[in-house]
Design a protein around this motif. Structure first.
Motif, short mmCIF file in Angstrom:
data_model
loop_
_atom_site.label_atom_id
_atom_site.label_comp_id
_atom_site.label_asym_id
_atom_site.label_seq_id
_atom_site.Cartn_x
_atom_site.Cartn_y
_atom_site.Cartn_z
N PRO A 46 7.51 -0.56 -18.35
CA PRO A 46 8.07 0.80 -18.37
C PRO A 46 7.78 1.52 -17.05
N ILE A 47 8.68 2.43 -16.70
CA ILE A 47 8.54 3.16 -15.43
C ILE A 47 7.24 3.97 -15.40
N LYS A 48 6.82 4.47 -16.56
CA LYS A 48 5.60 5.28 -16.56
C LYS A 48 4.38 4.50 -16.07
N GLU A 49 4.33 3.18 -16.36
CA GLU A 49 3.23 2.36 -15.84
C GLU A 49 3.34 2.20 -14.33
N GLU A 50 4.57 2.08 -13.84
CA GLU A 50 4.77 1.98 -12.39
C GLU A 50 4.31 3.27 -11.72
N ILE A 51 4.56 4.41 -12.35
CA ILE A 51 4.12 5.69 -11.81
C ILE A 51 2.60 5.77 -11.77
N GLU A 52 1.94 5.26 -12.81
CA GLU A 52 0.47 5.25 -12.84
C GLU A 52 -0.09 4.43 -11.68
N MET A 53 0.54 3.28 -11.42
CA MET A 53 0.09 2.45 -10.30
C MET A 53 0.28 3.17 -8.97
N ILE A 54 1.45 3.82 -8.82
CA ILE A 54 1.73 4.54 -7.58
C ILE A 54 0.72 5.66 -7.37
N ARG A 55 0.40 6.39 -8.45
CA ARG A 55 -0.56 7.48 -8.34
C ARG A 55 -1.95 6.95 -7.97
N SER A 56 -2.34 5.83 -8.59
CA SER A 56 -3.64 5.22 -8.25
C SER A 56 -3.67 4.81 -6.78
N TYR A 57 -2.60 4.17 -6.32
CA TYR A 57 -2.53 3.72 -4.93
C TYR A 57 -2.63 4.91 -3.98
N LEU A 58 -1.89 5.98 -4.27
CA LEU A 58 -1.88 7.14 -3.39
C LEU A 58 -3.24 7.85 -3.38
N GLU A 59 -3.90 7.88 -4.53
CA GLU A 59 -5.23 8.50 -4.58
C GLU A 59 -6.22 7.71 -3.72
N ILE A 60 -6.14 6.40 -3.78
CA ILE A 60 -7.02 5.56 -2.95
C ILE A 60 -6.74 5.80 -1.47
N GLN A 61 -5.45 5.85 -1.11
CA GLN A 61 -5.10 6.07 0.28
C GLN A 61 -5.49 7.48 0.74
N LYS A 62 -5.37 8.45 -0.15
CA LYS A 62 -5.77 9.81 0.20
C LYS A 62 -7.29 9.89 0.42
N PHE A 63 -8.05 9.13 -0.39
CA PHE A 63 -9.51 9.05 -0.18
C PHE A 63 -9.82 8.47 1.19
N ARG A 64 -8.97 7.54 1.58
CA ARG A 64 -9.20 6.87 2.86
C ARG A 64 -8.79 7.76 4.03
N TYR A 65 -7.61 8.37 3.97
CA TYR A 65 -7.08 9.14 5.10
C TYR A 65 -7.35 10.64 4.99
N GLU A 66 -7.85 11.08 3.84
CA GLU A 66 -8.20 12.49 3.62
C GLU A 66 -7.00 13.39 3.89
N ASP A 67 -7.16 14.35 4.83
CA ASP A 67 -6.12 15.36 5.04
C ASP A 67 -4.90 14.84 5.79
N ARG A 68 -4.97 13.63 6.27
CA ARG A 68 -3.81 13.08 6.98
C ARG A 68 -2.69 12.68 6.04
N LEU A 69 -2.95 12.63 4.74
CA LEU A 69 -1.93 12.21 3.78
C LEU A 69 -1.79 13.22 2.66
N GLU A 70 -0.56 13.62 2.41
CA GLU A 70 -0.23 14.45 1.25
C GLU A 70 0.94 13.77 0.52
N TYR A 71 0.89 13.81 -0.79
CA TYR A 71 1.98 13.16 -1.54
C TYR A 71 2.44 14.05 -2.70
N LYS A 72 3.65 13.78 -3.15
CA LYS A 72 4.24 14.50 -4.27
C LYS A 72 5.09 13.53 -5.09
N ILE A 73 4.88 13.56 -6.41
CA ILE A 73 5.64 12.68 -7.31
C ILE A 73 6.47 13.55 -8.24
#
Length: 361
Positions: free
Chosen positions: A212-239
């Protein structure tokens, strides 16, 4: 009166037609009367016709009529026989052609001309054979497509199985790190480890045919949170996510590689904050539209053409946009070439990747 010797008393007879013997011959006697103007006397007009002469003419007319009727009947019979023979031969040809189709010969073409019903049947026969050939071609293409898709899925499964070296040990190790970080008050690190474990577990489940798409969204959110932890203020995202599409089943890991491409190449060679947006909507045509955008450095038109050529190639290359190519290949295998990736980019403005798929429950 007697000189006429007509065998009847003419003086005693009024107007009329009479049969009698005149000179021993059967005859018709026609008596008529008239009164001339300025006369007080009546005139009797007596006409005598031999019966034989009248009947002779009548017999000639009857014989001529009989000959004409017989001639017309003979011509009609010849025409009926000819038309029947031609019709039977044409129907027999059409029947033989139908038998050939029934025996599996689909290269038969009917050449029966005409504007009548048989000619129309012949044209409909050719149309039917062409339609059958087209349907068979579509079935063969569909089977080939399914076979290709099945082979590709098996290859993906084999590759994933080769990379799954002691997955439970890895998950247990991550869980231990997360628990230690949590106990030491490092909640942010604990959360990132949890997201990393969740993301890795989902990646290892790529062998599933649909998710289901909702699981794909969960994965995307997890990935973006990890990348945001890594790059901090250099990355902003919106879903942006349409809830009506939550349960729609799609091939797993079909959106996450696009997001990864936007993050990695969006942050590349750009100073400041990069904004990544993901929009998943349900269109009026009942299709799921996915848009992944970033405001990174973008790319030149020539570079974009090279990327499109790489991801649409049938042969796999050792180097190149492997993630994009994998997504492009799976989209076209599942849904057709018209549902492949569409990429637009401008240097200094960013990149936009889109695709749409039919809504499937």
């Amino acid at each position: 009166m007697d000189a006429f010797d007509i065998g009847i008393d003419v003086g005693a007879q009024s107007k009329g037609v009479f049969t009698t013997q005149v000179k021993d011959k059967d005859s018709y006697v026609i008596i008529d009367e008239m009164i001339p103007e300025l006369s007080v006397s009546r005139l009797k007009i007596i006409s005598v016709f031999e019966t034989k002469s009248i009947l002779s003419d009548a017999n000639k007319v009857s014989q001529l009529g009989l000959f004409i009727v017989i001639g017309v009947l003979l011509v009609a019979l010849v025409l009926v026989y000819t038309i029947s023979l031609l019709t039977s031969n044409r129907l027999l040809r059409l029947s033989r052609q139908l038998n050939q189709v029934a025996l599996g010969n689909l290269n038969v073409v009917s050449h029966i001309d005409g504007t009548d019903e048989i000619g129309q049947l012949s044209r409909q026969f050719n149309y039917m054979v062409a339609s059958i050939n087209q349907l068979i071609k579509q079935v063969i293409e569909s089977n080939e497509k399914n076979s290709t898709l099945e082979i590709a899925q098996r290859e993906i499964k084999l590759k994933m199985m080769a990379s799954q070296i002691h997955p439970h040990f890895l998950f247990n190790a991550l869980e231990s790190i997360r628990m230690n970080a949590h106990l030491r008050g490092e909640k942010e690190i604990a959360n990132i480890v949890r997201l990393l474990g969740k993301l890795m577990r989902k990646n290892l489940e790529v062998g599933r045919e649909r998710a289901p798409i909702k699981e794909e969204i969960e994965m995307i959110r997890s990935y973006l949170e990890i990348q945001k932890f890594r790059y901090e203020d250099r990355l902003e995202y919106k879903i942006t996510f349409d809830p009506a599409a939550a349960e729609v089943m799609i091939p797993p890991l079909i959106i996450q590689p696009l997001v990864e491409n936007s993050v990695v190449h969006g942050l590349e060679n750009k100073e400041g904050t990069v904004h990544v947006s993901i929009a998943i909507t349900l269109t009026e045509n009942q299709e799921i539209e996915v848009i992944v955008m970033d405001d990174g450095i973008g790319m030149k038109e020539g570079r974009l053409s090279e990327i499109m050529e790489v991801i649409t190639k049938a042969e796999e290359e050792e180097q190149g946009r492997i993630g994009l190519r994998n997504v492009q290949q799976r989209l076209t295998l599942y849904y057709g070439a018209e549902h492949g990736l569409s990429i637009s980019s401008r240097e200094g403005e960013g990149t936009r990747i889109t695709f749409s798929i039919p809504k499937e429950q």
